[in-house]
Design a protein around this motif. Structure first.
Motif, PDB file in Angstrom:
ATOM      1  N   LEU A 102       0.886  -1.165   0.000  1.00  0.00           N
ATOM      2  CA  LEU A 102       0.000   0.000   0.000  1.00  0.00           C
ATOM      3  C   LEU A 102       0.919   1.209   0.000  1.00  0.00           C
ATOM      4  O   LEU A 102       2.026   1.156   0.573  1.00  0.00           O
ATOM      5  N   ASP A 103       0.488   2.308  -0.612  1.00  0.00           N
ATOM      6  CA  ASP A 103       1.308   3.520  -0.591  1.00  0.00           C
ATOM      7  C   ASP A 103       1.545   3.958   0.850  1.00  0.00           C
ATOM      8  O   ASP A 103       0.760   3.623   1.742  1.00  0.00           O
ATOM      9  N   THR A 106      -1.479   5.442   2.295  1.00  0.00           N
ATOM     10  CA  THR A 106      -2.710   4.631   2.297  1.00  0.00           C
ATOM     11  C   THR A 106      -2.800   3.865   3.617  1.00  0.00           C
ATOM     12  O   THR A 106      -1.791   3.387   4.132  1.00  0.00           O
ATOM     13  N   TYR A 133     -11.534  -0.561  -1.672  1.00  0.00           N
ATOM     14  CA  TYR A 133     -10.982   0.625  -1.023  1.00  0.00           C
ATOM     15  C   TYR A 133     -12.086   1.625  -0.723  1.00  0.00           C
ATOM     16  O   TYR A 133     -13.044   1.763  -1.492  1.00  0.00           O
ATOM     17  N   HIS A 229       0.066   2.558  -7.692  1.00  0.00           N
ATOM     18  CA  HIS A 229      -0.803   3.720  -7.462  1.00  0.00           C
ATOM     19  C   HIS A 229      -2.122   3.606  -8.231  1.00  0.00           C
ATOM     20  O   HIS A 229      -2.661   4.607  -8.709  1.00  0.00           O
ATOM     21  N   GLN A 230      -2.633   2.380  -8.363  1.00  0.00           N
ATOM     22  CA  GLN A 230      -3.731   2.181  -9.323  1.00  0.00           C
ATOM     23  C   GLN A 230      -4.961   3.041  -9.052  1.00  0.00           C
ATOM     24  O   GLN A 230      -5.497   3.671  -9.973  1.00  0.00           O
ATOM     25  N   VAL A 231      -5.431   3.049  -7.813  1.00  0.00           N
ATOM     26  CA  VAL A 231      -6.682   3.776  -7.531  1.00  0.00           C
ATOM     27  C   VAL A 231      -6.477   5.276  -7.788  1.00  0.00           C
ATOM     28  O   VAL A 231      -7.298   5.935  -8.437  1.00  0.00           O
ATOM     29  N   LYS A 232      -5.352   5.789  -7.305  1.00  0.00           N
ATOM     30  CA  LYS A 232      -5.095   7.227  -7.493  1.00  0.00           C
ATOM     31  C   LYS A 232      -5.001   7.573  -8.974  1.00  0.00           C
ATOM     32  O   LYS A 232      -5.532   8.588  -9.428  1.00  0.00           O
ATOM     33  N   LEU A 245      -7.113   7.360   1.183  1.00  0.00           N
ATOM     34  CA  LEU A 245      -7.375   6.014   0.682  1.00  0.00           C
ATOM     35  C   LEU A 245      -7.176   4.991   1.804  1.00  0.00           C
ATOM     36  O   LEU A 245      -6.178   5.048   2.529  1.00  0.00           O
TER      37      LEU A 245
HETATM   38  N1  URA Z   1      -4.079   2.210  -5.189  1.00  0.00           N
HETATM   39  C1  URA Z   1      -3.346   3.306  -4.872  1.00  0.00           C
HETATM   40  O1  URA Z   1      -3.339   4.288  -5.600  1.00  0.00           O
HETATM   41  N2  URA Z   1      -2.625   3.265  -3.742  1.00  0.00           N
HETATM   42  C2  URA Z   1      -2.616   2.214  -2.894  1.00  0.00           C
HETATM   43  O2  URA Z   1      -1.946   2.255  -1.854  1.00  0.00           O
HETATM   44  C3  URA Z   1      -3.397   1.097  -3.230  1.00  0.00           C
HETATM   45  C4  URA Z   1      -4.117   1.115  -4.386  1.00  0.00           C
END
Ligand code: URA
Length: 280
Positions: A102-103, A106, A133, A229-232, A245
């Motif tokens: 996780l970042d 996060t 998330y 950084h997928q979700v971001k 997050l």
């Molecule tokens: N996606 C993100 O951007 N950060 C994370 O830590 C996990 C998923």
């Protein structure tokens, strides 16, 4: 050889004090005889241990659920920051590692184990393990955000992202510019003259321990990949910025909401099975 209470605590995920009280109650049988002393030593490989009527098989693997706080890095060593391993107190930490990353900023669910095979499967791109998330997004969301996530997004990689599911908890719609929302202080004092159409979440269960952002949107997002950084990056691709997050679940394993940030506990046998079943 290992102390009976330590063995049972390691294998069942129950605390040493619960195990000690069960031993005193006569609920532990070793090789056919009830044992009433927690400090008795057993051979974890050869001895047959029954706890509350059920056989407790030896496993060389350990599995922990960790509620990662911001500022902690998903690594085993680091020169400057606290790592997940630094949070494990009185545990046999050699060989333990976090499953994936996780970042640093996060928070939330991180599995820590020494079971390389399970970790490998959970992270395998072929397994499509679902990760949920909770995200707070600066300002409002585009109207078609659910469809765009569902269709897959170009986040600058070779391939578009796989379909991801969004559940909008609150969309912080504003009909005025975000600058006007610096009327935050007005809102705190009850004067909402400056602010139009702002929806403030009342989902206290979804709120993290701390953090400002009265005017963020809030969503749950479920992805089945684990890109950097997928979700971001997915939100960036639709013109949004993630301000907070937190991972809520992975492969059917839910973050225990009684764990405070920085706390951890052993996974129960049932939770380990849940993880294994999502990988079949
Ligand atoms: N996606 C993100 O951007 N950060 C994370 O830590 C996990 C998923």
């Amino acid at each position: 050889m290992i102390r009976l209470d330590k063995y049972l605590s390691n294998m069942t995920g129950e605390s040493r004090s619960i195990i000690k009280s069960e031993i005193k109650k006569g609920n532990v049988i070793v090789n056919g005889s009830t044992v009433l002393k927690a400090e008795n030593k057993i051979d974890e490989i050869k001895d047959e241990v029954i706890y509350k009527g059920e056989s407790v098989a030896y496993s060389k693997y350990a599995y922990y659920m960790f509620n990662k706080p911001a500022g902690c890095v998903s690594a085993t060593t680091d020169n400057t920051c606290k790592t997940v391993i630094d949070y494990l107190k009185n545990e046999q930490v050699s060989g333990l590692f976090p499953v994936g990353r996780l970042d640093k900023d996060t928070e939330g669910l991180l599995i820590i184990t020494n079971d390389g095979e399970l970790a490998h499967k959970l992270l395998s791109p072929k397994k499509h393990v679902a990760k949920k998330y909770y995200a707070r997004i600066k300002g409002n969301l585009p109207t078609n955000v659910e469809k765009r996530f569902e269709d897959g997004l170009d986040i600058g990689d070779e391939k578009k992202t796989l379909p991801a599911r969004i559940e909008v908890l609150q969309n912080a719609k504003t009909t005025e510019s975000t600058d006007k929302l610096t009327g935050k202080t007005d809102n705190m004092t009850g004067n909402t003259d400056n602010i139009t159409d702002v929806v403030i979440s009342d989902r206290s269960d979804a709120l993290p321990d701390e953090g400002p952002a009265l005017f963020d949107s809030e969503v749950y997002v479920v992805i089945t990949e684990g890109r950097y950084h997928q979700v971001k990056r997915m939100f960036k691709a639709v013109g949004c910025e993630v301000t907070y997050l937190e991972r809520k679940s992975m492969g059917g394993l839910e973050l225990d909401d009684t764990l405070r940030r920085g706390e951890y506990r052993k996974l129960t046998a049932e939770e380990i099975n849940t993880l294994l079943n999502t990988l079949i």
